[in-house]
Structures are given as structure tokens and as C-alpha cells.
Design an enzyme around this catalytic site. Structure first.
Site, PDB file in Angstrom:
ATOM      1  N   HIS A  61      37.060  58.227  20.784  1.00  0.00           N
ATOM      2  CA  HIS A  61      37.779  59.278  21.509  1.00  0.00           C
ATOM      3  C   HIS A  61      37.110  59.629  22.829  1.00  0.00           C
ATOM      4  O   HIS A  61      35.903  59.479  22.982  1.00  0.00           O
ATOM      5  CB  HIS A  61      37.859  60.551  20.659  1.00  0.00           C
ATOM      6  CG  HIS A  61      38.549  60.349  19.351  1.00  0.00           C
ATOM      7  ND1 HIS A  61      38.175  61.038  18.226  1.00  0.00           N
ATOM      8  CD2 HIS A  61      39.580  59.545  18.978  1.00  0.00           C
ATOM      9  CE1 HIS A  61      38.952  60.670  17.210  1.00  0.00           C
ATOM     10  NE2 HIS A  61      39.808  59.771  17.643  1.00  0.00           N
ATOM     11  N   LYS A  71      29.012  65.289  25.402  1.00  0.00           N
ATOM     12  CA  LYS A  71      28.865  65.769  24.029  1.00  0.00           C
ATOM     13  C   LYS A  71      27.409  65.654  23.585  1.00  0.00           C
ATOM     14  O   LYS A  71      26.760  64.648  23.858  1.00  0.00           O
ATOM     15  CB  LYS A  71      29.721  64.941  23.072  1.00  0.00           C
ATOM     16  CG  LYS A  71      31.201  65.006  23.333  1.00  0.00           C
ATOM     17  CD  LYS A  71      31.963  64.091  22.385  1.00  0.00           C
ATOM     18  CE  LYS A  71      33.455  64.152  22.674  1.00  0.00           C
ATOM     19  NZ  LYS A  71      34.209  63.249  21.792  1.00  0.00           N
ATOM     20  N   TYR A 131      29.104  69.172  17.262  1.00  0.00           N
ATOM     21  CA  TYR A 131      28.792  68.726  18.618  1.00  0.00           C
ATOM     22  C   TYR A 131      29.215  69.759  19.645  1.00  0.00           C
ATOM     23  O   TYR A 131      30.206  70.442  19.494  1.00  0.00           O
ATOM     24  CB  TYR A 131      29.408  67.356  18.913  1.00  0.00           C
ATOM     25  CG  TYR A 131      30.898  67.247  18.769  1.00  0.00           C
ATOM     26  CD1 TYR A 131      31.735  67.338  19.881  1.00  0.00           C
ATOM     27  CD2 TYR A 131      31.472  67.022  17.523  1.00  0.00           C
ATOM     28  CE1 TYR A 131      33.101  67.215  19.750  1.00  0.00           C
ATOM     29  CE2 TYR A 131      32.846  66.891  17.388  1.00  0.00           C
ATOM     30  CZ  TYR A 131      33.655  66.992  18.505  1.00  0.00           C
ATOM     31  OH  TYR A 131      35.014  66.873  18.373  1.00  0.00           O
ATOM     32  N   ASP A 169      44.599  57.335  15.222  1.00  0.00           N
ATOM     33  CA  ASP A 169      43.597  56.394  15.732  1.00  0.00           C
ATOM     34  C   ASP A 169      44.023  54.937  15.566  1.00  0.00           C
ATOM     35  O   ASP A 169      43.561  54.070  16.307  1.00  0.00           O
ATOM     36  CB  ASP A 169      42.246  56.632  15.061  1.00  0.00           C
ATOM     37  CG  ASP A 169      41.560  57.898  15.562  1.00  0.00           C
ATOM     38  OD1 ASP A 169      42.053  58.524  16.523  1.00  0.00           O
ATOM     39  OD2 ASP A 169      40.515  58.261  14.990  1.00  0.00           O
TER      40      ASP A 169
END
Length: 182
Positions: A61, A71, A131, A169
Site C-alpha cells: 500500500h 510510516k 504505525y 488487494d
């Protein structure tokens, strides 16, 4: 806090200093001054957390500019294989990926800058992943690459029969089909 460079420029593994005693342990998961002193100048604005069971692959992603996200990834419970793919066209490591095992036990973190796709596979029975991001979620900027793309050839350290991937996905494009201008 030990900051380790990886084989891909700007992608950093962070190993915190853990202080243990009879009560348990303590460590700084994030310290802005230490990050800045090491050239990691991010302003995190949101924390995200996920829970998954063994075999789950989330990713790959990212968000396109101007909503690209940096991130800082860590594991609160369990163990994952964390993967970042360099999508910066001017980078000598464009199209290469780096992976590292992050776990509640090793307390390592992966700092992923802008211009990378990110994903992980769950290697333990379950895993809780947290995250930090430096940009808001922007649905229209969502992008991704199929986890099983043959060009990237990522070893997710799972048997094919145990892989669990979302429908969303499974319809992502392959690496050769992307052009997002990082």
C-alpha cells in the site's frame, strides 16, 4: 536508540534501547529530538493500529503525492515480516524491496519515507501492528501493488496455502503497470 541504515537509501531500521528490571521493561518508541538529530525530520500526525492472524498479507500500500505518507512501523504483539518497496524513479534502488522481521520481542521499528510501497505478512499466530504516519488518509490517493507481483518476487515467508489477502488487494496492479511519479 540505534539507527541502522539499510541497503536502500533513507529506509531505516530503529532498535530502541530497552531498560529491563524486575518490573518489566521500558523503552522510548519515538523521540523527536533523536530522530531529528539523525536526519529523520518527520511530523507524525496520526497513529494507526491493526490486528491480524497468521497468514495475512496486508499490502503493498501507499498514497500518491501530495498525500504520500512516511510510516514508522512497530509490532505490539506477535511477529511480522515488514516489507518496503522503493518507488522513487530517480533512486538507484528503484523497484528493489527490503524486508525485516519486526516483533514484540525484538522491538525493532522500520522507518519508511515517502515514495515507498509498504506491506507485511503475519508470521506468528496473531499480530498487532502500530504505525505512525505524517499525512492524513486520503482515499482518492490510495494506491497499491499486488503482493505476489513476479517482478518484485517478494518472499513473504509463508506457505502459499496459508496466505490470506483482502479482495481489494487481489485486484491491485502489478509493478510494471504503475507510474505514480515519486
Amino acid at each position: 536508540m540505534n539507527i541502522e541504515k539499510t541497503t536502500i537509501k533513507d529506509l531505516i531500521v530503529i532498535q530502541p534501547s530497552v531498560f529491563r528490571d524486575e518490573r518489566g521493561y521500558f523503552f522510548e518508541a519515538y523521540n523527536e529530538a533523536k530522530f531529528t538529530a539523525n536526519g529523520l525530520d518527520y511530523k507524525f500526525i496520526q497513529d494507526n493500529q491493526s490486528f491480524s492472524k497468521r497468514g495475512v498479507i496486508r499490502g503493498l500500500h501507499l498514497q500518491a503525492n501530495p498525500f504520500a505518507q512516511a510510516k514508522l512501523v512497530r509490532v505490539l504483539e506477535g511477529e511480522i515480516l515488514d516489507v518496503a518497496v522503493d518507488l522513487r524513479k530517480e533512486s538507484p534502488t528503484y523497484g528493489q524491496h527490503f524486508s525485516v522481521v519486526l516483533s514484540a520481542e525484538n522491538k525493532k521499528q522500520l522507518m519508511i519515507p515517502h515514495g515507498f510501497a509498504h506491506g507485511f505478512s503475519v508470521l506468528s499466530a496473531t499480530a498487532s501492528v502500530m504505525y505512525k504516519v505524517d499525512q492524513i488518509y486520503h482515499k482518492e490517493s490510495e494506491r497499491g501493488i499486488r503482493y505476489d507481483d513476479p517482478t518484485l518476487n517478494i518472499d513473504w515467508q509463508l506457505n502459499p496455502d496459508e496466505v490470506i489477502v483482502s479482495e481489494k488487494d487481489l485486484v491491485l496492479p502489478g509493478f510494471k503497470d504503475i507510474d505514480w511519479g515519486f
